[in-house]
Design a protein around this motif. Structure first.
Motif, short mmCIF file in Angstrom:
data_model
loop_
_atom_site.label_atom_id
_atom_site.label_comp_id
_atom_site.label_asym_id
_atom_site.label_seq_id
_atom_site.Cartn_x
_atom_site.Cartn_y
_atom_site.Cartn_z
N LYS A 163 0.82 -1.22 0.00
CA LYS A 163 0.00 0.00 0.00
C LYS A 163 0.85 1.27 0.00
O LYS A 163 0.65 2.15 -0.86
N PRO A 164 1.82 1.42 0.93
CA PRO A 164 2.62 2.65 0.87
C PRO A 164 3.43 2.77 -0.41
O PRO A 164 3.65 3.87 -0.90
N LEU A 165 3.88 1.65 -0.97
CA LEU A 165 4.64 1.72 -2.22
C LEU A 165 3.78 2.30 -3.33
O LEU A 165 4.22 3.21 -4.06
N VAL A 166 2.55 1.80 -3.48
CA VAL A 166 1.65 2.33 -4.51
C VAL A 166 1.32 3.79 -4.24
O VAL A 166 1.29 4.63 -5.16
N GLU A 167 1.10 4.15 -2.97
CA GLU A 167 0.78 5.54 -2.64
C GLU A 167 1.94 6.47 -2.97
O GLU A 167 1.72 7.62 -3.38
N LEU A 229 -5.10 14.45 8.86
CA LEU A 229 -5.71 15.02 7.66
C LEU A 229 -5.03 14.48 6.40
O LEU A 229 -5.70 14.09 5.44
N LEU A 230 -3.72 14.47 6.40
CA LEU A 230 -2.99 14.02 5.22
C LEU A 230 -3.13 12.52 5.01
O LEU A 230 -3.27 12.05 3.88
N ALA A 231 -3.09 11.76 6.10
CA ALA A 231 -3.19 10.30 5.98
C ALA A 231 -4.54 9.87 5.43
O ALA A 231 -4.65 8.88 4.71
N GLY A 232 -5.58 10.61 5.77
CA GLY A 232 -6.92 10.24 5.31
C GLY A 232 -7.34 10.86 4.00
O GLY A 232 -8.39 10.52 3.44
N ALA A 233 -6.52 11.78 3.46
CA ALA A 233 -6.92 12.53 2.28
C ALA A 233 -7.17 11.64 1.06
O ALA A 233 -8.08 11.90 0.27
N GLY A 234 -6.38 10.60 0.92
CA GLY A 234 -6.51 9.75 -0.26
C GLY A 234 -7.83 9.00 -0.34
O GLY A 234 -8.27 8.64 -1.44
N SER A 235 -8.47 8.76 0.79
CA SER A 235 -9.73 8.01 0.79
C SER A 235 -10.95 8.92 0.87
O SER A 235 -12.08 8.43 0.90
N VAL A 243 -14.57 19.12 4.95
CA VAL A 243 -15.25 18.93 6.23
C VAL A 243 -14.24 18.53 7.31
O VAL A 243 -14.26 19.04 8.44
N ALA A 244 -13.34 17.59 6.97
CA ALA A 244 -12.34 17.14 7.94
C ALA A 244 -11.41 18.28 8.34
O ALA A 244 -11.04 18.41 9.51
N GLU A 245 -11.04 19.13 7.38
CA GLU A 245 -10.19 20.28 7.69
C GLU A 245 -10.89 21.24 8.65
O GLU A 245 -10.27 21.73 9.61
#
Length: 261
Positions: A163-167, A229-235, A243-245
Motif C-alpha cells: 500500500k505505501p509503495l503504490v501511494e 488530515l494528510l493520511a486520510g486525504a486519499g480516501s 469537512v475534515a479540515e
C-alpha cells in the motif's frame, strides 16, 4: 547514550528528549530479518514512551537491512522458529495467524501520535524495503538501494509494504519494481518519491537528527491533526476533506482559546 529500553534479537530501543530511536544491531548479517527480530520490533512499538513524538529507525553497518534471513527457506529453519517450509504445512488459519503476527512489526510506525523516520543506507531489500516503507518518512544515504525481491523468489510482499509503495510511486511503477525485483538507486528513489531526501552517507545521521528536531518544533497536537488530515486525504472526496479540515481546525482553535473539552 541513553539506557536501552529494549535490547534483544537485533533490536535496540532508546529514548531521549521526545525522540525514540530503534536501531537494527546485526550488521554482521546485514541486519537480515528473522521472526525473533519482528517480535522484538513489535515489542519496541509497545515500549515507546508516551512523551515520544518522533521515532527514528536506523541500522548499524553498511546495510539498512538485506531482507529476510535465508534460513527461513531451509528445512532446518531457525533455532526456535519454524522455517517457512514448515509454516506452509500448517492449516490456512495457522498460516494466516503467523503472517499477521509478523506484520505487527511493520504496522505501528504510522500510529497517529508519532512521526517515524527511516534512515536508510546501503541495501534495503525485501523485508528491509518494507520496513523502510512502514515509516512516515525516509532519508537515504546516496548509496541506498531498494529492491522488492519477493516476487523473484516466488512470493509476494506481505509485510505491509504494497500500500505505501503504490501511494508513493503509483501503481504502474510499483508493479514494475515488484515484478522485476530490480534495484532502485538513491537518486531514482528521491525522484519518484520513495525518499524524502538523499544525502552523502557521512551526513545521514546529522540530517536525520536535524529533521527530528524540526518535527519537534511545532506543537504536538497540531502535528497529530495535520498527520491525520494528510493520511486520510486519499480516501476522502474533496468535500469530505474540506469537512475534515474544518473539524480539525475547530478543535485546534478551541484548544488554543482554552475551550477544549
Amino acid at each position: 547514550m541513553p539506557e536501552p529500553l529494549l535490547d534483544q534479537d537485533g533490536v535496540l530501543l532508546t529514548s531521549d528528549g521526545g525522540i525514540a530511536t530503534v536501531t537494527l544491531t546485526n550488521p554482521a548479517k546485514r541486519n537480515a530479518q528473522t521472526p525473533a527480530m519482528w517480535r522484538a520490533l513489535t515489542e519496541a512499538g509497545r515500549m515507546v514512551p508516551g512523551d515520544v513524538r518522533v521515532v527514528v529507525l536506523c541500522a548499524e553497518g553498511p546495510s539498512f537491512s538485506a531482507g529476510l534471513d535465508r534460513r527461513a527457506f531451509t528445512p532446518e529453519g531457525f533455532d526456535t522458529e519454524p522455517s517457512f517450509l514448515e509454516m506452509a504445512r500448517g492449516s490456512e488459519a495457522e498460516l494466516d495467524a503467523l503472517i499477521e503476527e509478523y506484520q505487527r512489526a511493520f504496522t505501528w510506525w504510522r500510529r497517529h501520535d508519532v512521526v517515524s523516520v527511516a534512515a536508510v543506507q546501503g541495501h534495503a531489500v525485501g523485508a528491509g524495503f518494507q520496513l523502510a516503507l512502514a515509516c512516515d518518512l525516509r532519508v537515504c544515504a546516496d548509496d541506498a538501494q531498494f529492491a522488492m525481491r519477493e516476487t523473484s523468489l516466488g512470493l509476494v510482499p506481505d509485510l505491509t509494504g504494497t500500500k505505501p509503495l503504490v501511494e508513493l510511486v503509483g501503481y504502474a511503477r510499483a508493479l514494475e519494481i515488484c515484478a522485476t525485483g530490480r534495484f532502485v538507486q538513491a537518486p531514482e528513489a528521491e525522484r519518484c518519491g520513495l525518499a524524502n531526501l538523499t544525502v552523502p552517507g557521512a551526513e545521514l545521521e546529522a540530517t536525520v537528527s536535524d529533521l527530528a528536531a524540526a518535527l519537534l518544533a511545532a506543537p504536538r497536537d497540531a502535528v497529530i491533526e495535520t498527520k491525520a488530515l494528510l493520511a486520510g486525504a486519499g480516501s476522502r472526496t474533496h468535500e469530505e476533506q474540506r469537512v475534515a479540515e474544518r473539524a480539525a481546525q475547530g478543535r485546534r482553535l478551541r484548544d488554543l482559546a482554552g475551550l477544549a473539552d
